[in-house]
Motif scaffolding. Sequence first.
Motif, mmCIF file in Angstrom:
data_model
loop_
_atom_site.group_PDB
_atom_site.id
_atom_site.type_symbol
_atom_site.label_atom_id
_atom_site.label_comp_id
_atom_site.label_asym_id
_atom_site.label_seq_id
_atom_site.Cartn_x
_atom_site.Cartn_y
_atom_site.Cartn_z
ATOM 1 N N ARG A 101 0.837 -1.195 0.000
ATOM 2 C CA ARG A 101 0.000 0.000 0.000
ATOM 3 C C ARG A 101 0.875 1.249 0.000
ATOM 4 O O ARG A 101 1.299 1.725 1.050
ATOM 5 C CB ARG A 101 -0.931 0.005 1.216
ATOM 6 C CG ARG A 101 -1.868 -1.180 1.195
ATOM 7 C CD ARG A 101 -3.007 -1.053 2.184
ATOM 8 N NE ARG A 101 -4.029 -2.034 1.834
ATOM 9 C CZ ARG A 101 -5.204 -2.140 2.425
ATOM 10 N NH1 ARG A 101 -5.516 -1.313 3.399
ATOM 11 N NH2 ARG A 101 -6.065 -3.047 2.042
ATOM 12 N N ASP A 244 -3.833 -2.895 8.521
ATOM 13 C CA ASP A 244 -5.148 -2.374 8.137
ATOM 14 C C ASP A 244 -5.323 -0.966 8.697
ATOM 15 O O ASP A 244 -5.691 -0.037 7.974
ATOM 16 C CB ASP A 244 -6.229 -3.316 8.682
ATOM 17 C CG ASP A 244 -7.630 -2.858 8.297
ATOM 18 O OD1 ASP A 244 -7.837 -2.481 7.135
ATOM 19 O OD2 ASP A 244 -8.513 -2.870 9.176
ATOM 20 N N ASP A 248 -4.778 2.905 6.489
ATOM 21 C CA ASP A 248 -5.822 3.933 6.376
ATOM 22 C C ASP A 248 -5.284 5.282 6.845
ATOM 23 O O ASP A 248 -5.547 6.320 6.249
ATOM 24 C CB ASP A 248 -7.053 3.573 7.219
ATOM 25 C CG ASP A 248 -8.150 2.920 6.399
ATOM 26 O OD1 ASP A 248 -7.817 2.293 5.370
ATOM 27 O OD2 ASP A 248 -9.329 3.037 6.771
HETATM 28 MG MG MG Z 1 -8.863 -1.404 5.807
#
Ligand code: MG
Length: 364
Positions: A101, A244, A248
Motif C-alpha cells: 500500500r 489495516d 488507512d
Molecule cells: Mg482497511
Amino acid sequence: MSKSVLILPGDGIGPEVMAQVRRLLDRIGGFSLSEGLVGGAAYDVHGTPLADDTMAQALKADAVLLGAVGGPKWDSLPFADKPERGLLRLRKDMELFANLRPALVFDALAGASTLKTDLVRGLDLMIVRELTGGVYFGEPRGIEDLPNGERRGINTQVYTTSEIVRVARVAFELARKRDSRVCSVEKANVMESGVLWREEITKLREADYTDVALSHMYADNCAMQLVRAPKQFDVIVTDNLFGDLLSDCAAMLTGSLGMLPSASLGAEDANGSRKALYEPVHGSAPDIAGQDKANPMACILSASMMLRYSFDMAAEADLIDAACQDVLNAGIRTGDIVESGMTPVGTVAMGDAVLAAMDKRSGG
Ligand code: MG
Ligand code: IPM
C-alpha cells in the motif's frame, strides 16, 4: 501471449471506477479481460459473496483487478455471507500474503492533506501489510455461550516464522529499490507474536539484507509518528490488523483515499510469476455510488501497479502514472480532491482526461 485479467467490479462505486479502467486497458491492448461478481453483487445473484466458479477463475487468471465490496444493503447478513468475506476468501485462497500500500503525495495535491503541506510534500512511503495471517484468520475464533449465561467473542493473533519471513522478504526487496530502509511494526511490549515478529525479522536482515537499514517501532507509536513526521518512513512492514489500521492512516496523509492503489501478491512460482490482486484502498462509498462522483484514480493507479508488478510493463505503467499527474496538474478534479479555482468533473470525465493525457504524452 495475451495476459488474462479477471475483473471483479464489486459493489457501490466499484463498477463505475472499473469502467474507466476497462477503457484504459482496451486502449493499451493485449489483455484478455473477463468479468465476475464479488461481494454484495455476487450475494444477490448466487447467495454467496464469492461463487466457487469465480474463485476458480481468479486462481487461473494472470491477475485480478477488484473494485470495492460492501454496503448497507448487506449489513444485516450473517457473518459468512457478508460482502467482505468474498474479498477475504480471494486473499486467503490465492495466498496473497503481501499487501503493498503505497502512500504517495502528488505535488498538485499536497494542499489537499489535512496535515500541514510541508509535512507531507514529497511523501512517498510504502506499507507492506501481511494479509493472510494474524487475527484475521487465526483459530480459535467465534462467539460462544458460557455456562453462566455470558457470551464470549474470540479471535486469535498467531504468526509462524515462515509467515513472518516471507512478508519481510518482500519488504526488504522493495526497500532495496527505494531508500533501503525498513521499519518493522508490532507490539512486542505486550504480545508474544510481536516478540517473534521482531526476532525473525532481525535474524532475516542479518542473514540476507545487511545493506538495508532496519528499525523497530510499536504500532501505537507508529500511528503517532505517521501523523507527526510521516516522511521519516521508507518501507513499513507490519501484520494484518496493524497494517489495516496504519494504511488507512497513511492513506489520509495524501489528502484522499480516492487516490491510493494497492497490490496483493503471493509467492513466486517456478517461472518467477506471482498470483496477484490489485484494488483501490478506498471502499465502496455507497453514499455516492451511481452518481458519477467517484474518483477513478485509485483504481486506475491499481491497474498501473498491475502492469508494473504482474506484466513487467513499466513503460506503460509510467505512462499511466504520468497521465494522472498531468490531469491533477491541470486542475481537473473529482469532488474528493477539488479546490477552488479548479475544474470539478465526474467519474467519466476524469477517465476521459486520463486517456487524453496518455494520448498526448504518447504523441497520439
Ligand atoms: Mg482497511
Ligand atoms: C482493507 C479493508 C478490508 C480489511 C475489509 C473490507 C475486509 O478494510 O482492505 O483494508 O479489513 O482488510
